[in-house]
Write a protein that holds these residues in place. Structure first.
Motif, PDB file in Angstrom:
ATOM      1  N   TYR A 327       0.839  -1.199   0.000  1.00 45.75           N
ATOM      2  CA  TYR A 327       0.000   0.000   0.000  1.00 45.75           C
ATOM      3  C   TYR A 327       0.877   1.254   0.000  1.00 45.75           C
ATOM      4  O   TYR A 327       0.610   2.218  -0.728  1.00 45.75           O
ATOM      5  CB  TYR A 327      -0.919   0.003   1.215  1.00 45.75           C
ATOM      6  N   VAL A 328       1.924   1.241   0.813  1.00 42.33           N
ATOM      7  CA  VAL A 328       2.829   2.393   0.903  1.00 42.33           C
ATOM      8  C   VAL A 328       3.448   2.688  -0.455  1.00 42.33           C
ATOM      9  O   VAL A 328       3.545   3.842  -0.878  1.00 42.33           O
ATOM     10  CB  VAL A 328       3.921   2.139   1.961  1.00 42.33           C
ATOM     11  N   HIS A 329       3.867   1.633  -1.157  1.00 47.92           N
ATOM     12  CA  HIS A 329       4.538   1.835  -2.433  1.00 47.92           C
ATOM     13  C   HIS A 329       3.558   2.195  -3.535  1.00 47.92           C
ATOM     14  O   HIS A 329       3.890   2.961  -4.441  1.00 47.92           O
ATOM     15  CB  HIS A 329       5.335   0.588  -2.790  1.00 47.92           C
ATOM     16  N   ARG A 330       2.358   1.654  -3.451  1.00 52.63           N
ATOM     17  CA  ARG A 330       1.344   2.032  -4.445  1.00 52.63           C
ATOM     18  C   ARG A 330       1.050   3.525  -4.383  1.00 52.63           C
ATOM     19  O   ARG A 330       1.124   4.228  -5.397  1.00 52.63           O
ATOM     20  CB  ARG A 330       0.050   1.260  -4.189  1.00 52.63           C
ATOM     21  N   ILE A 331       0.703   4.007  -3.211  1.00 50.01           N
ATOM     22  CA  ILE A 331       0.312   5.413  -3.121  1.00 50.01           C
ATOM     23  C   ILE A 331       1.518   6.329  -3.260  1.00 50.01           C
ATOM     24  O   ILE A 331       1.365   7.534  -3.483  1.00 50.01           O
ATOM     25  CB  ILE A 331      -0.472   5.724  -1.833  1.00 50.01           C
ATOM     26  N   GLY A 332       2.728   5.763  -3.153  1.00 48.66           N
ATOM     27  CA  GLY A 332       3.933   6.559  -3.375  1.00 48.66           C
ATOM     28  C   GLY A 332       4.144   6.947  -4.825  1.00 48.66           C
ATOM     29  O   GLY A 332       5.047   7.713  -5.136  1.00 48.66           O
ATOM     30  N   ARG A 333       3.299   6.429  -5.727  1.00 45.69           N
ATOM     31  CA  ARG A 333       3.386   6.842  -7.128  1.00 45.69           C
ATOM     32  C   ARG A 333       2.867   8.260  -7.320  1.00 45.69           C
ATOM     33  O   ARG A 333       3.166   8.899  -8.327  1.00 45.69           O
ATOM     34  CB  ARG A 333       2.572   5.906  -8.030  1.00 45.69           C
TER      35      ARG A 333
END
Length: 461
Positions: A327-333
């Motif tokens: 989740y952290v890496h997804r929304i980090g886009r």
């Protein structure tokens, strides 16, 4: 602080200045001097904060002063988990090494191996690679590591998650023991620390943000909705808010294909990107998305750390990930390099456990809003698991985090379409930071300005 104070060479400062950037990010300010001093470094920072440039710039400085690589040999190796990230790192190396004559190449699977062999025959100073293709090339005698000086493990935790640990071990046994080793990632877990202990010499650990923290520039919401109505709600959000560009994450490849087709049927230009697509198809889809020919890019988690899209305004979790860290890496886009971004999660009752895992990980309860006309018949329980048991630990035990709304608000339109206000007295930068990775050949040209920071990351198996 400026890049001039970090000890970088005039040629590198010139390359950075040509992109219009002067101010290093925190991870760059701390890591670059350590790397220039020859230390082994473990560095962790939020996605989008410039980790790629933090190792690319000092790596280039070290290589610029030495002999050129001999045929079929490389002086530095950067391992990445995915093709997209490998391509982005290689472009970063090319951009920032433009005045030093550093030769670089990128190798990964899914494309013709012959052009990669031809590049290696000339010798490369920096080789960026995914593990599988690298082992294939070494096994055929096309790459020799005897002259290797530096090893970089980029997104090391993701490489372990994707099952590359055995390949990494095989590769490390082929490398000289006298080398500098750098490990960069958004998060560090127990297995990552164990990996570092086995392959690094007294590494200096650098962390510039709490583990698994989400960027303050990204506003986040949860939209409870019944599972069967998710495609309809997503189309509604795109149309009502006039989204010209939205990155949508699904849990499966089949789900990505199906959703892309549903969006197309609703008049929304869409394309899917996942591991079953050829590399050429993935590259073309990303280029179309960046150039505005596609409104919605529907991706599986293979893209969570592999996409760096300028000024991407919003990300939607159509399905919550079953691994909370993703989740952290997804929304980090979105919200990269200090820009504002929004992240929306469409959550059905059967995903309650995934939601609680995410909230425990990021130490906050995400605000919920029910969209008028899409109120769920099966409510997403608050503070208890989907199986009826109590949620374990963290702030998600039915109590909203401080400052968060305690109840769902029914709205007909998202009231949070504007950029977030500054927090803790610190202004949100209006300009993006410099990029530390590549753009697609069809991507828009970079803007120029002052006081910005090289910052890129991504994926590319």
């Amino acid at each position: 602080m400026t890049f001039d104070t970090l000890g970088l060479s005039p040629s590198l400062l010139r390359a950075v200045a040509e992109q219009g950037y002067q101010t290093p990010s925190p991870i760059q300010a701390r890591a670059i001097p350590l790397i220039l001093a020859g230390k082994d470094v473990m560095a962790a920072a939020q996605t989008g904060t410039g980790k790629t440039a933090a190792f690319t710039l000092p790596l280039l400085q070290r290589l610029a002063g030495g002999p050129r690589a001999q045929p079929n040999r490389c002086r530095a190796l950067v391992l990445t988990p995915t093709r997209e990230l490998a391509a982005q790192v290689q472009e970063s190396v090319r951009d920032y090494g433009s005045h030093d004559g550093v030769r670089s190449a990128v190798v990964f699977g899914g494309v013709n191996i012959n052009p990669q062999i031809a590049q290696l025959r000339r010798g490369v100073d920096v080789l960026v690679a995914t593990p599988g293709r690298l082992l294939d090339l070494h096994g055929q005698g096309f790459v020799d590591f005897r002259d290797l000086e530096v090893l970089v493990l980029d997104e090391a935790d993701r490489m372990l998650d994707m099952g590359f640990i055995h390949d990494i071990r095989r590769i490390v046994t082929l490398l000289p023991t006298r080398r500098q080793t750098l490990m960069f990632s958004a998060t560090f877990s127990g297995p990552i620390t164990q990996l570092a202990q086995g392959y690094m010499r007294q590494p200096v650990r650098v962390e510039v943000s709490p583990p698994n923290a989400t960027a303050e520039t990204v506003q986040q919401w949860v939209y409870p909705v019944d599972k069967k109505r998710k495609p309809e709600l997503l189309s509604h959000l795109v149309e009502v808010h006039g989204w010209d560009q939205v990155l949508v994450f699904t849990r499966t490849k089949h789900g990505a294909n199906k959703l892309s087709q549903q969006l197309e049927q609703n008049g929304i230009r869409s394309v899917a990107i996942h591991g079953n697509k050829s590399q050429n198809a993935r590259t073309r889809a990303l280029a179309d998305f960046k150039q505005g020919r596609v409104q919605a890019l529907v991706a599986t988690d293979i893209a969570a750390r592999g996409l760096d899209i300028e000024q991407l305004p919003q990300v939607v979790n159509f399905d919550l990930p079953n691994v909370a860290e993703d989740y952290v890496h997804r929304i980090g886009r979105t919200g990269r390099a200090g820009a504002a971004g929004q992240a929306y999660s469409l959550v059905s009752a059967d995903e309650a456990d995934y939601l609680y895992d995410i909230e425990r990980l990021i130490c906050k309860t995400l605000p919920r809003e029910e969209i008028e006309g899409f109120e769920p018949q099966h409510a997403v329980p608050r503070g208890r698991s989907a199986k009826g048991g109590p949620a374990k630990g963290g702030p998600a035990k039915g109590r909203p985090a401080k400052g968060r709304p305690a109840a769902s608000a029914r709205v007909g339109k998202n009231p949070h379409s504007g950029p977030p206000a500054a927090r803790d007295g610190a202004p949100v930068p209006a300009r993006r930071q410099p990029r530390a990775g590549p753009r697609s050949s069809g991507a828009p040209a970079r803007g120029k300005g002052n006081g910005r920071t090289p910052s890129r990351g991504g994926r590319g198996r």
